[in-house]
Design a protein around this motif. Structure first.
Motif, PDB file in Angstrom:
ATOM      1  N   PHE A 254       0.936  -1.165  -0.024  1.00 45.62           N
ATOM      2  CA  PHE A 254      -0.065   0.023  -0.011  1.00 45.62           C
ATOM      3  C   PHE A 254       0.735   1.313  -0.075  1.00 45.62           C
ATOM      4  N   ILE A 255       0.625   2.161  -1.084  1.00 42.49           N
ATOM      5  CA  ILE A 255       1.354   3.391  -0.902  1.00 42.49           C
ATOM      6  C   ILE A 255       0.674   4.450  -0.763  1.00 42.49           C
ATOM      7  N   ASN A 266       0.043  -0.515  -8.565  1.00 42.57           N
ATOM      8  CA  ASN A 266      -0.822  -0.931  -9.789  1.00 42.57           C
ATOM      9  C   ASN A 266      -2.115  -0.178  -9.812  1.00 42.57           C
ATOM     10  N   SER A 267      -2.977  -0.414  -8.821  1.00 40.27           N
ATOM     11  CA  SER A 267      -4.147   0.406  -8.489  1.00 40.27           C
ATOM     12  C   SER A 267      -4.261   2.047  -8.786  1.00 40.27           C
ATOM     13  N   SER A 268      -3.126   2.629  -8.285  1.00 39.29           N
ATOM     14  CA  SER A 268      -2.789   3.948  -8.478  1.00 39.29           C
ATOM     15  C   SER A 268      -2.651   4.351 -10.013  1.00 39.29           C
ATOM     16  N   ILE A 269      -1.833   3.733 -10.592  1.00 38.53           N
ATOM     17  CA  ILE A 269      -1.548   4.046 -11.866  1.00 38.53           C
ATOM     18  C   ILE A 269      -2.839   3.564 -12.887  1.00 38.53           C
ATOM     19  N   TYR A 270      -3.678   2.296 -12.649  1.00 39.05           N
ATOM     20  CA  TYR A 270      -4.748   2.250 -13.197  1.00 39.05           C
ATOM     21  C   TYR A 270      -5.813   3.370 -13.096  1.00 39.05           C
ATOM     22  N   LEU A 271      -5.731   3.784 -11.943  1.00 41.35           N
ATOM     23  CA  LEU A 271      -6.744   5.088 -11.592  1.00 41.35           C
ATOM     24  C   LEU A 271      -6.132   6.185 -12.320  1.00 41.35           C
ATOM     25  N   LEU A 272      -4.944   6.655 -12.537  1.00 38.72           N
ATOM     26  CA  LEU A 272      -4.595   7.843 -13.272  1.00 38.72           C
ATOM     27  C   LEU A 272      -5.005   7.480 -14.731  1.00 38.72           C
ATOM     28  N   ILE A 273      -4.598   6.396 -15.293  1.00 41.06           N
ATOM     29  CA  ILE A 273      -4.953   6.032 -16.755  1.00 41.06           C
ATOM     30  C   ILE A 273      -6.561   6.143 -16.879  1.00 41.06           C
TER      31      ILE A 273
END
Length: 292
Positions: A254-255, A266-273
């Motif tokens: 968790f970041i 990964n979930s943060s990057i997917y959210l930004l995309i």
């Protein structure tokens, strides 16, 4: 059909049929010409380019010096404040550059150049959007690279490899694409450049202070934590902060721990995309409706 005095009729047909060039090379040349026009404008007025570098650089130097003697564990969990601050300034650089993306189009509207472009034989009016977004993406990427090099050579943050640097650039590009598309949309909706500049001044600093650029979520009051959890800049900042300060990247760690959910890398990057794609699609539909 034309009636003559001797009651004979003739049919007027063009001798040659004009065909529109629909080849991909024609589209590329069209976009290239529009991008070149924007670069020429920047070359003639370099003040926006220079201020886009100086402003975040001043934030980095002044805030880094302001909290230089503060207890390290008070804000940043045993991380030097300059190392904590630099990811926020990187995203702030991308945000500041992309929020001004609509200004060239707004000035084209006011001076009448946009009407000339719209009546010109463009293959697609999307070329205006693509050229402006590509132009601002290259400008903000160059400014972001300058801030990264400043951190490496001045603050000795040389623990980053080429993969980490490229990942950080990709995160900043996602923010640039989403914010630039919104700024271009505002250039078509607002009545003039005064309103656009006023809106930029109003939302510029609140977007910075309502993110984790200057302080972590745990240091904020609850109401500000809620706002920071909605702010997309928070997720970009925390992603870059994790990439720049951690040598062993764990995708399941968790970041971001906001008021609603815990986010991994990964979930943060997917959210930004997702935010980037959604903003581009919505803005494209709004602009298409505005053209009609």
């Amino acid at each position: 059909m034309k009636n003559l005095s001797n009651h004979k009729t003739i049919q007027l047909k063009p001798k040659y049929k004009i065909k529109k060039d629909n080849t991909p090379s024609y589209i590329y040349n069209e976009i290239f010409a529009l991008i070149k026009r924007l670069y020429i404008q920047t070359q003639r007025r370099p003040s926006m380019l220079i201020s886009g570098v100086i402003q975040p650089l001043l934030w980095l130097v002044l805030f880094g010096a302001l909290f230089h003697n503060a207890p390290v564990s008070l804000l940043t969990s045993n991380t030097k404040y300059n190392s904590f601050l630099s990811p926020g300034i990187i995203i702030f650089t991308s945000f500041t550059g992309s929020i001004n993306a609509g200004l060239p189009l707004m000035f084209d509207r006011e001076f009448g150049f946009l009407n000339r472009l719209l009546i010109s034989p463009l293959k697609s009016r999307d070329s205006l959007l693509i050229s402006t977004v590509f132009f601002i993406m290259t400008i903000t990427t160059g400014q972001t690279i300058f801030i990264m090099l400043f951190n490496i050579f001045v603050y000795k943050q040389n623990n980053q490899n080429i993969i980490t640097i490229l990942s950080m650039l990709m995160i900043s590009i996602l923010i640039t694409l989403s914010i630039a598309s919104i700024s271009i949309c505002l250039a078509f909706l607002l009545p003039g450049h005064i309103e656009l500049l006023a809106l930029i001044l109003i939302i510029n600093l609140p977007m910075l202070f309502s993110s984790t650029a200057l302080a972590p979520l745990s240091f904020m009051p609850y109401w500000l934590q809620v706002i920071a959890s909605i702010n997309p800049l928070t997720y970009a900042i925390e992603t870059i902060r994790y990439l720049s300060n951690v040598t062993d990247i764990q995708n399941h760690e968790f970041i971001i721990q906001n008021v609603w959910i815990n986010m991994t890398l990964n979930s943060s990057i997917y959210l930004l995309i997702f935010i980037t794609i959604l903003s581009i699609m919505v803005v494209k539909n709004i602009i298409s409706y505005k053209f009609e």
